[in-house]
Write an enzyme that holds these catalytic residues in place. Structure first.
Site, mmCIF file in Angstrom:
data_model
loop_
_atom_site.group_PDB
_atom_site.id
_atom_site.type_symbol
_atom_site.label_atom_id
_atom_site.label_comp_id
_atom_site.label_asym_id
_atom_site.label_seq_id
_atom_site.Cartn_x
_atom_site.Cartn_y
_atom_site.Cartn_z
ATOM 1 N N SER A 142 -46.540 36.179 59.108
ATOM 2 C CA SER A 142 -46.584 37.036 59.981
ATOM 3 C C SER A 142 -45.377 36.907 61.002
ATOM 4 O O SER A 142 -45.265 37.824 61.893
ATOM 5 C CB SER A 142 -47.588 36.552 60.952
ATOM 6 N N LYS A 157 -46.606 41.235 66.021
ATOM 7 C CA LYS A 157 -47.076 41.682 66.912
ATOM 8 C C LYS A 157 -46.620 42.973 67.543
ATOM 9 O O LYS A 157 -47.367 43.742 68.332
ATOM 10 C CB LYS A 157 -46.751 40.808 67.996
ATOM 11 N N GLU A 171 -49.832 39.052 78.416
ATOM 12 C CA GLU A 171 -50.102 37.376 78.632
ATOM 13 C C GLU A 171 -49.432 37.154 77.304
ATOM 14 O O GLU A 171 -49.073 37.590 76.128
ATOM 15 C CB GLU A 171 -51.587 37.076 78.316
#
Lengths: 401, 283
Positions: free
Chosen positions: A383, A94, A116
């Site tokens: 990830s 991220k 969000e």
């Protein structure tokens, strides 16, 4: 595969019929402003140098490509390489995107960041870059997710962010996105909205993809160095789909490289409790783009389910919808139990604890690898790391941590 | 002549401004809606905006979000909303009805199927909040073929160039969103609205409705002094919400609010303190 596919979206933000810009009129002008700023800065040497420096010194890139030899041997097929996005600062892919968007915010002169979050990883990554740049940060999070992800909520607070629990609708990620949009439309003059995935109105699916494509560019170089040839298959989990598109995109024109996006089947895609719009949904319009959605016959969005909060979303990035329709990528689904088994297997066999999101990709790799030859290779995007999920996993085993 | 056109023409002849209340269809239950539509007309509404409930109403403040949730508890669908309009038309063939909502229910029903059914039901306009004109080409075409007006939004952030482009696509009337924010917000600046309306009028002869932030008779009056139509959403929906547990009181509560607004709008700009005399609020 023609370069036209890799060159999408078109000027108005469409990938075929998908994507676009389905937002209230008030947001059109700020989206135009963002698009223009991004088009200018992405070719600006100074901006790119600043981004590269942050990715190297702050995020810790490049992330390694690790050959999971023991696990590969036990599965008895293709060689499995793991792209170690779990080793990034904040523990997931991220941050690649939030670093990039925060730099855009700075160049646009915005003083306030909103985001969000579902599992909290994107919220943490946003709060982290906001702290570093001295920007105010407000994170919207479904009230249900606030309860499920107490650790990440506290991390965000430590980083100086305000976490706002969202009580409307199903009180999960989709409702957090609605609330962030409402904040943005109200505070549009001073606020930059950092969307965490490759969805939302144009230019977000494009710019988030571009920031995440560092994953695939590195992986391509690394597999060439290790194997001297391209991989046979790529596998990544797909919620909104940012880590998957980041891995896939630099390989789109390499038509011999198969791509598998793995959605969350929850209790199973033949049950009502899943989060697999590409495998079991149909096209519609939500959150600023046209894409596949989990919805009912009247066009109402259905509450989704996955063991992994980060995949628990009823939509998916429009580029994935396009790649599905043209057949360039394959989309499959893995249920909660299969993902959980992969979580335990990788932890015990390789000493790497994956996030439950990434465990979906690993579970599919465990199915695919044995069907392939031993001289073939797979890259799985690992990830994120699994520390945040320890409470969930322990809870399933009846253990209180 | 379309109902919307006829309605604005008649108002202009009388030198009056349009009052357009909004309610969410099916809130708090489906039986309430059609009688409430008739009551609103009797209380002074010129056009009606009927909200199509949606699970993810991104542009709404808490009031209309909750209205959507109440309506969806009863499963109120787009087809149900069309059936309500059809029933309303049994006894009212003149008051224009505009559906307001989000794209997805229309997408799933299909543009052509929706347009045909909406025209048959007696719908006059469609306003989809998340459908800017750039994405609306195919839908606008099928709507215009059945003489349903696509109603587009203009916002404080809309550039002059876009105002021109949107006005060229629009028919019926255009809807100016009076503030940066969601429905039910409280930061309405009438002077700023007036300035923007002057800019919009350079590009269109269509009537201009103004909505968002109009909470009471006083703000309705002030906005009516500068706009052609006043759209009142959250203030009406609040009256519905306050009486959600005893729906028999909803009609009276909504009618009272609309009557106050109607009287204030027809009395013209506040020059002589008549407002205080009528309602004793001291404003």
């Amino acid at each position: 595969m023609s370069s036209e596919v890799a060159d999408l979206p078109d000027a108005s933000g469409h990938f075929g019929v998908y994507g676009g810009r389905f937002v209230a009129e008030t947001l059109i002008e700020p989206l135009d402003e963002l698009t223009a700023a991004y088009e200018r800065l992405k070719n600006d040497a100074g901006f790119q140098a600043e981004l590269d420096r942050d990715l190297a010194d702050y995020v810790g890139r490049p992330s390694p490509l690790y050959f999971a030899e023991r696990w590969s041997n036990m599965l008895g097929g293709a060689k499995i390489y793991l792209k170690r996005e779990d080793l990034n600062h904040t523990g997931a892919h991220k941050v690649n995107n939030t670093i990039g968007q925060a730099l855009l915010a700075k160049h646009l002169g915005k003083t306030r960041i909103i985001a969000e979050t579902g599992a909290g990883q994107h919220g943490v990554a946003s709060a982290t870059v906001a702290a570093r740049l001295g920007l105010e940060c407000v994170v919207y999070m479904g009230a249900e997710d606030v309860k499920r992800q107490a650790l990440n909520v506290y991390r965000m607070k430590l980083l100086g962010a305000t976490v706002v629990p969202v009580e409307s609708g199903s009180k999960t990620l989709k409702d957090a996105l609605n609330e962030a949009m409402r904040d943005w439309v109200t505070n549009v003059d001073n606020t930059f909205y950092i969307i965490g995935t490759v969805a939302g109105p144009h230019p977000y699916p494009m710019l988030v993809r571009d920031f995440q494509a560092i994953i695939g560019r590195e992986a391509k170089q690394q597999i060439m160095a290790a194997e001297g040839r391209l991989p046979d298959a790529l596998i990544a989990c797909v919620g909104g789909g940012s880590n998957a598109i980041g891995l896939f995109h630099p390989f789109i024109e390499d038509s011999d490289v198969a791509m598998y996006g793995v959605e969350a089947a929850g209790d199973g895609i033949d049950t009502p409790r899943h989060a697999a719009p590409l495998c079991a949904g149909r096209p519609g319009v939500l959150h600023g783009n046209r894409t596949y959605l989990v919805e009912d016959d009247n066009g109402q969005i259905i509450e989704t389910h996955s063991i992994s909060a980060g995949l628990d979303y009823p939509g998916v990035g429009p580029e994935h919808a396009w790649l599905k329709d043209i057949g360039r990528a394959n989309y499959v689904a893995v249920n909660d139990d299969e993902a959980l088994k992969a979580f335990h297997d990788l932890t015990k066999i390789e000493g790497i604890m994956p996030a439950l999101e990434s465990s979906h990709a690993l579970a599919y790799a465990a199915k695919l690898a044995p069907t392939m030859r031993k001289d073939q290779t797979i890259i799985v995007n690992l990830s994120g790391r699994g520390d945040k999920d320890i409470h969930t996993v322990a809870g399933l085993e009846g253990i209180t941590v | 002549m379309s109902r919307i056109k006829a309605c604005f023409a008649a108002l202009k002849a009388e030198n009056k401004k349009a009052l357009i209340p909004f309610v969410t269809a099916g809130d708090p239950n489906p039986a309430v809606t059609v009688p409430l539509m008739h009551v609103m007309v009797e209380a002074g509404a010129d056009l009606l905006e009927l909200g199509v409930p949606f699970s993810d109403p991104m542009a709404e403040g808490p009031t209309i979000q909750k209205a959507c949730e109440r309506a969806l508890e009863h499963g109120t669908s787009l087809r149900d909303v069309l059936a309500m309009v059809s029933e309303f038309r049994h006894t009212n063939s003149t008051t224009p009805v505009i559906l307001m909502g989000y794209m997805n229910p229309v997408e799933i029903m299909g543009y052509q199927a929706f347009a045909t059914a909406a025209a048959e039901a007696g719908v006059d306009g469609l306003l989809t909040v998340d459908m800017p004109p750039e994405e609306a080409g195919a839908l606008v075409e099928v709507l215009k073929a059945v003489e349903i007006d696509p109603i587009f939004l203009l916002a404080p952030t809309t550039t002059d160039e876009r105002v021109a482009k949107i006005c060229a696509e629009a028919s019926g009337f255009v809807y100016y969103v009076s503030l940066k924010g969601v429905t039910g917000a409280a930061n309405l600046d009438v002077a700023a609205v007036d300035a923007k309306l002057a800019q919009i009028r350079r590009h269109t002869e269509l009537p201009i409705g103004v909505g968002f932030g109009i909470r009471d008779a006083e703000t309705a009056q002030r906005v009516a002094a500068v706009a052609d139509a006043v759209v009142v959403g959250s203030a009406v929906v609040n009256r519905v919400a306050e009486n959600a547990e005893s729906p028999e009181k909803i009609n009276e509560a909504v009618a009272t609010l609309l009557c106050e607004m109607r009287v204030a709008m027809d009395a013209g700009p506040p020059k002589v303190g008549w407002f205080a005399k009528l309602f004793g609020t001291g404003k």
